[in-house]
Each structure stands twice: as structure tokens, then as C-alpha cells.
Design an enzyme around this catalytic site. Structure first.
Site, PDB file in Angstrom:
ATOM      1  N   LEU A  82       0.639  -1.214  -0.146  1.00 28.51           N
ATOM      2  CA  LEU A  82      -0.067  -0.096  -0.005  1.00 28.51           C
ATOM      3  C   LEU A  82       0.842   1.182  -0.066  1.00 28.51           C
ATOM      4  O   LEU A  82       0.613   2.320   0.793  1.00 28.51           O
ATOM      5  CB  LEU A  82      -0.925  -0.001   1.283  1.00 28.51           C
ATOM      6  CG  LEU A  82      -2.218  -1.102   1.117  1.00 28.51           C
ATOM      7  CD1 LEU A  82      -2.919  -0.985   2.583  1.00 28.51           C
ATOM      8  CD2 LEU A  82      -2.988  -0.899   0.037  1.00 28.51           C
ATOM      9  N   ALA A  83       1.825   1.333  -0.856  1.00 27.25           N
ATOM     10  CA  ALA A  83       2.520   2.562  -1.347  1.00 27.25           C
ATOM     11  C   ALA A  83       1.447   3.395  -2.017  1.00 27.25           C
ATOM     12  O   ALA A  83       0.351   2.921  -2.366  1.00 27.25           O
ATOM     13  CB  ALA A  83       3.826   2.222  -1.855  1.00 27.25           C
ATOM     14  N   SER A  89       1.488   1.403 -16.356  1.00 21.29           N
ATOM     15  CA  SER A  89       2.078   2.784 -16.665  1.00 21.29           C
ATOM     16  C   SER A  89       1.079   3.910 -16.327  1.00 21.29           C
ATOM     17  O   SER A  89      -0.089   3.583 -16.837  1.00 21.29           O
ATOM     18  CB  SER A  89       2.738   2.899 -17.914  1.00 21.29           C
ATOM     19  OG  SER A  89       3.221   4.303 -17.852  1.00 21.29           O
ATOM     20  N   LYS A 136       6.363  -3.578 -20.960  1.00 20.90           N
ATOM     21  CA  LYS A 136       6.601  -2.385 -20.043  1.00 20.90           C
ATOM     22  C   LYS A 136       7.986  -1.716 -19.962  1.00 20.90           C
ATOM     23  O   LYS A 136       8.177  -0.689 -20.084  1.00 20.90           O
ATOM     24  CB  LYS A 136       6.130  -2.840 -18.549  1.00 20.90           C
ATOM     25  CG  LYS A 136       6.257  -1.338 -17.566  1.00 20.90           C
ATOM     26  CD  LYS A 136       5.337  -0.300 -18.070  1.00 20.90           C
ATOM     27  CE  LYS A 136       5.424   0.609 -16.879  1.00 20.90           C
ATOM     28  NZ  LYS A 136       6.380   0.843 -16.155  1.00 20.90           N
ATOM     29  N   HIS A 186       8.401   0.177 -23.062  1.00 21.15           N
ATOM     30  CA  HIS A 186       7.594   1.472 -23.131  1.00 21.15           C
ATOM     31  C   HIS A 186       8.705   2.382 -22.301  1.00 21.15           C
ATOM     32  O   HIS A 186       8.901   3.403 -22.553  1.00 21.15           O
ATOM     33  CB  HIS A 186       6.470   1.241 -22.108  1.00 21.15           C
ATOM     34  CG  HIS A 186       5.973   2.620 -21.610  1.00 21.15           C
ATOM     35  ND1 HIS A 186       6.384   2.936 -20.381  1.00 21.15           N
ATOM     36  CD2 HIS A 186       4.830   3.159 -21.935  1.00 21.15           C
ATOM     37  CE1 HIS A 186       5.672   4.148 -20.325  1.00 21.15           C
ATOM     38  NE2 HIS A 186       4.652   4.243 -21.152  1.00 21.15           N
ATOM     39  N   ASN A 187       9.183   1.923 -21.175  1.00 24.39           N
ATOM     40  CA  ASN A 187       9.995   2.901 -20.322  1.00 24.39           C
ATOM     41  C   ASN A 187      11.064   3.125 -21.162  1.00 24.39           C
ATOM     42  O   ASN A 187      11.778   4.536 -21.027  1.00 24.39           O
ATOM     43  CB  ASN A 187      10.473   2.072 -18.876  1.00 24.39           C
ATOM     44  CG  ASN A 187       9.264   2.315 -18.089  1.00 24.39           C
ATOM     45  OD1 ASN A 187       8.089   2.353 -18.406  1.00 24.39           O
ATOM     46  ND2 ASN A 187       9.589   2.088 -16.918  1.00 24.39           N
ATOM     47  N   GLU A 222      10.220   5.774 -23.261  1.00 28.53           N
ATOM     48  CA  GLU A 222      10.131   7.072 -22.318  1.00 28.53           C
ATOM     49  C   GLU A 222      11.223   7.661 -22.007  1.00 28.53           C
ATOM     50  O   GLU A 222      11.407   8.987 -22.206  1.00 28.53           O
ATOM     51  CB  GLU A 222       9.452   6.549 -21.048  1.00 28.53           C
ATOM     52  CG  GLU A 222       9.311   7.707 -20.086  1.00 28.53           C
ATOM     53  CD  GLU A 222       8.824   6.925 -18.827  1.00 28.53           C
ATOM     54  OE1 GLU A 222       9.274   7.536 -17.736  1.00 28.53           O
ATOM     55  OE2 GLU A 222       7.713   6.136 -18.652  1.00 28.53           O
ATOM     56  N   TYR A 223      12.345   7.062 -21.695  1.00 20.96           N
ATOM     57  CA  TYR A 223      13.844   7.578 -21.684  1.00 20.96           C
ATOM     58  C   TYR A 223      14.331   8.439 -22.805  1.00 20.96           C
ATOM     59  O   TYR A 223      14.899   9.543 -22.833  1.00 20.96           O
ATOM     60  CB  TYR A 223      14.957   6.401 -21.327  1.00 20.96           C
ATOM     61  CG  TYR A 223      15.008   6.053 -19.935  1.00 20.96           C
ATOM     62  CD1 TYR A 223      14.107   5.724 -19.416  1.00 20.96           C
ATOM     63  CD2 TYR A 223      16.490   6.119 -19.323  1.00 20.96           C
ATOM     64  CE1 TYR A 223      14.105   5.117 -18.089  1.00 20.96           C
ATOM     65  CE2 TYR A 223      16.760   5.644 -18.119  1.00 20.96           C
ATOM     66  CZ  TYR A 223      15.628   5.125 -17.644  1.00 20.96           C
ATOM     67  OH  TYR A 223      15.774   4.815 -16.307  1.00 20.96           O
TER      68      TYR A 223
END
Length: 472
Positions: free
Chosen positions: A11-12, A128, A184, A187-188, A191-192
Site C-alpha cells: 500500500l504505497a 504505466s 513495459k 515502454h520505459n 520514455e527515456y
């Protein structure tokens, strides 16, 4: 105790927001956190919500309807394995564990096999969109056995972002085992590259033209109305407008120029090297972050290493702004072309069966790289599912061709003024390399054969050859 539809562990903020998203969409959610007080505080802050608190993993498992479905939202790595080890003795054959963190796809591959051997289902679920996306609709990238997708399809479609063009949920079954986390990861990586390209555009406008943050905000707002319309361009304009309350200066100017990273971009580069996929824009973005971390060395070097005498652009100001916009768009197309080509190669390498049109479609909303032109990418792969490279698509290829003069002008201008543009340069070099019928690799092969007898092929006949390269 009411039976929950799904359990969530961790639960962050991301975990909490996913719980609230699921509950808002009609699901009863059992919640557990290793620190019990965090769980109790979360439940107390949301009275009347369909939440089932669990102080132990046993309580969590007992509160779930069968077959049980549990989403893990803890830090990638050993923490995920520890949670799985705690769950396994409590579960029954057919139950499902989902890992929603940024796990390395090879860890997901391993966990899939280990749990399958114990008759338990496992899915690696890439998510994401950050905290806002988790709450109001992320892009979701699930991988695992297809039958497990059917177990959670309604739930994932309910909580996913909806594409503004057609209202379709930004989630789709991607493939077996680690497919979801692989997508994913890429995707990242994209994104970079995207973020580095935007940063370089900012650097050119700032250093070559001396533009201030307020002017940059206006420019990026305008860019966001056209083909560059995207989440990253939108937030960049907002960043330029934020004023530091203590100093009255633009906050962005006070942020230390050391970019951090969590590893997904590096993983993308490493895996691309492993399977032989060229992704120079993403690689350059990873390297740029590493160089940025050498702040003290750069400060010292700036005092002794000379640059060009001219550091300001003396041509037409608006013309350069327009050229940077075109170069940014062309570079983004190049970067996405590299990322999608990596996915195509990885799909064959790892037997994922990825649908590139579907992947582009689920990135249209919710995720960090969401952008208007993802619709054009989706259309390109729908027109030709076996398209080898986005640069070969008629529409996108035409867009790049129209931007080429501006793209070259921007890179040349930046280099001449001593402004580093590794991602712009890499994107253009990828384009020029890909369109070149002949590259100087023939000389490299000759060198390899000279010093190591590595052999070579010829253009005029079949076979493998080795030569004595010393003068007769």
C-alpha cells in the site's frame, strides 16, 4: 467477513490508488501491507469503501473468493519473491498471483515457471501512468497464460484508461510468461528517449536563443496543439510555468542537472544488445543520464575544456524554433521506430507473439508516453502487421522526409554551437544508417579478418572467405 473479489499487497501510493480505482469500479478489495499501521490508516481514511482489511497474508487469502486473485505492488526484486514465498503455501491450484511492479522480465519468466510447477497461475502486469494513472486509469500490459487473462479481463478493462479516440480500454493480453513486463520495459526505454529528446530541444532553445522559462512554456503549449501533442510535452509546459515561492525564479532553473534512473531504460539497452536490435536513441538517453550524474567532474571539465567561440544562434529566431519542433517530431518517430522494431525482434526471440498495433493502441492513454501520433503508429501496423520498421510506413515515412531539412539543420546548428544533442544525433544517424544501401561495415570485416582471421562474405559470389591482407 465479506468475500473480496481481489486482494492487493503493498500500500504505497501506487497500490493505494489502484485499490481506490478498483473499488470505484465496483470491486471489493482485500488489502494487506507488511507494516500493518499503513493498511489500517488507509482503510480508516476511506470509510464506506468496499475494503477488507487483512493484518496477515493468511487473513488476506481467507478473505478472497475462489479462484483467488492477488495483485502484488511491492518494490521489484527480492521483495516480490519474498511475498510470493509467503503466499504459495496458503494458495490452492488455479489461484492467481499478479506482479504489478516494474519487475525485470527475466524474473517474471522464472517466477512463471516456478509457480506453474506448483499449479499456480502467475502474471507479470506492467502498469504505466504514475500515481494519477493508477487512480483514474493507467495503461496496463499483462502477460501470462491466456486463460488467466480471462480471469481478470473484466477487472483490468474496468480500471484501465480509455482511449479518447474510441473509448477502448488501454489494456490487452500481450503474450505468455514475461511478455507484459517486457513490453513495459520497452515502454520505459522509449520514455527515456522521449524525455531526452525533449530535454535537448529545451537546451537548444535555451542556450542557442537565450529563451527564458516563460517563453519556453508558450512554445511548448503551442507544440502541444499539433503533431507533438503528448503527455510529456504538456507537463513540460507546466514545468516551465512553475515559479519557486522562495526565490521568485522558475523552479526548473533551480533543479540540479543530475538525472536519476531506476533501471528499466538500462535493461532495455542491455536486452537490445543481447538480441541484436539497434536502439541508439534509447541507448544515448541512458548514457546522457549517466553523464549527467558526473556533475562534479563536468563542473571541473567546464573550466578547462574549450568549446566553440560562437555559442548563440545568429539566424532567424522563429525559424530555428520551428526547425526544432520538426526535428523533435522526426526524432520521436525514429525513437518509436527503434522501440517497436525491438519489440518485433524480441517477440520472435522469446516466442511472445506480440501484436504491435495492439501495443501502440494501449499506449494511447494512461501511460507516460501517451501521444497523439500513437494513433498513426497503430494505423501503420494495422495496415501492415508485418511492417519491419515504422520508417517504412508511407505516412510516417513521409512525415520524416518532410522534416529532414529542419532535422539536419538543428543537429548541425547544435554541434556548431557546442550544444550536446546525443539523442537528436542518434535518431538522425539511425535514419541515415537504415536508409543506406551500403555501410562501411565492409572495412570492419576486412579489419577483423586481417587481425583475427574472422573471415568475410563477398558481394560478387557466395561463400565464406579469408585473405592474407599483407602486401604481396
Amino acid at each position: 467477513m465479506p468475500q473480496a473479489n481481489i486482494g492487493l499487497i503493498g500500500l504505497a501510493v501506487m497500490g493505494q490508488n489502484l485499490v481506490l480505482n478498483m473499488e470505484r469500479n465496483g470491486y471489493t478489495v482485500a488489502v494487506y501491507n507488511r507494516t500493518t499501521s499503513t493498511m489500517e490508516k488507509f482503510v480508516a481514511e476511506h470509510p464506506g469503501k468496499k475494503l477488507v482489511p487483512a493484518t496477515t497474508l493468511e487473513e488476506l487469502v481467507q478473505s478472497l473468493e475462489r479462484p483467488r486473485k492477488i495483485l502484488i505492488m511491492v518494490k521489484a526484486g527480492p521483495a516480490v519473491d519474498a511475498v510470493i514465498q509467503g503466499l504459495v503455501p496458503l494458495l490452492e491450484p488455479g489461484d492467481l498471483i499478479m506482479d504489478g511492479g516494474n519487475s525485470f522480465y527475466r524474473d517474471t519468466e522464472r517466477r512463471s515457471k516456478e509457480l506453474a510447477a506448483q499449479n499456480l497461475n502467475f502474471m507479470g502486469v506492467g502498469i504505466s501512468g504514475g500515481e494519477e494513472g493508477a487512480l483514474w486509469g493507467p495503461s496496463i500490459m499483462p502477460g501470462g497464460p491466456r486463460e488467466t487473462w480471462e480471469m481478470v479481463r473484466d477487472l483490468l478493462e474496468a480500471i484501465a484508461a480509455k482511449a479518447p479516440e474510441d473509448g477502448k480500454p488501454c489494456v490487452a493480453y500481450l503474450g505468455p510468461r514475461g511478455a507484459g513486463h517486457y513490453v513495459k520495459m520497452v515502454h520505459n526505454g522509449i520514455e527515456y528517449g522521449d524525455m531526452q529528446l525533449i530535454a535537448e530541444a529545451y537546451d537548444i532553445l535555451q542556450r542557442a536563443l537565450g529563451l527564458e522559462a516563460a517563453e519556453l512554456a508558450e512554445i511548448f503549449d503551442q507544440w502541444n496543439q499539433g503533431e507533438l501533442d503528448s503527455f510529456l510535452i504538456e507537463i513540460t509546459a507546466k514545468i516551465f510555468r512553475r515559479i519557486d515561492e522562495e526565490t521568485g525564479r522558475p523552479l526548473v532553473d533551480l533543479v540540479l542537472d543530475k538525472a536519476a534512473q531506476k533501471g528499466t531504460g538500462k535493461w532495455t539497452s542491455q536486452d537490445a544488445f543481447d538480441i541484436g536490435a539497434p536502439i541508439p536513441t534509447i541507448n544515448s538517453a541512458v548514457v546522457a543520464r549517466i553523464i549527467s550524474s558526473l556533475k562534479e567532474e563536468r563542473v571541473a571539465a567546464s573550466k578547462v575544456l574549450p568549446g566553440p567561440a560562437q555559442t548563440r544562434y545568429e539566424g532567424d529566431k522563429q525559424a530555428l524554433i520551428d526547425a526544432v519542433r520538426q526535428a523533435l517530431y522526426a526524432s520521436k518517430i525514429s525513437a518509436y521506430a527503434q522501440g517497436m522494431a525491438l519489440l518485433r525482434m524480441a517477440s520472435a526471440e522469446y516466442d511472445y507473439g506480440l501484436n504491435l498495433a495492439e501495443i501502440a493502441a494501449i499506449w494511447r492513454a494512461g501511460c507516460i508516453i501517451r501521444a497523439r501520433f500513437l494513433n498513426r503508429i497503430t494505423q501503420a501496423f494495422n495496415r501492415k502487421p508485418d511492417l519491419a520498421n515504422l520508417l517504412l510506413d508511407e505516412e510516417l515515412g513521409k512525415a520524416v522526409a518532410e522534416s529532414l531539412p529542419a532535422w539536419r539543420h538543428v543537429v548541425q546548428t547544435a554541434v556548431g554551437l557546442g550544444i550536446p544533442v546525443p539523442a537528436f544525433s542518434a535518431s538522425l544517424a539511425y535514419y541515415d544508417s537504415y536508409r543506406s544501401e551500403r555501410l562501411p561495415a565492409n572495412l570492419i570485416q576486412a579489419q577483423r579478418d586481417f587481425f583475427g582471421a574472422h573471415t568475410y562474405e563477398r558481394v560478387d559470389r557466395e561463400g565464406i572467405f579469408h585473405s592474407n591482407w599483407e602486401p604481396a
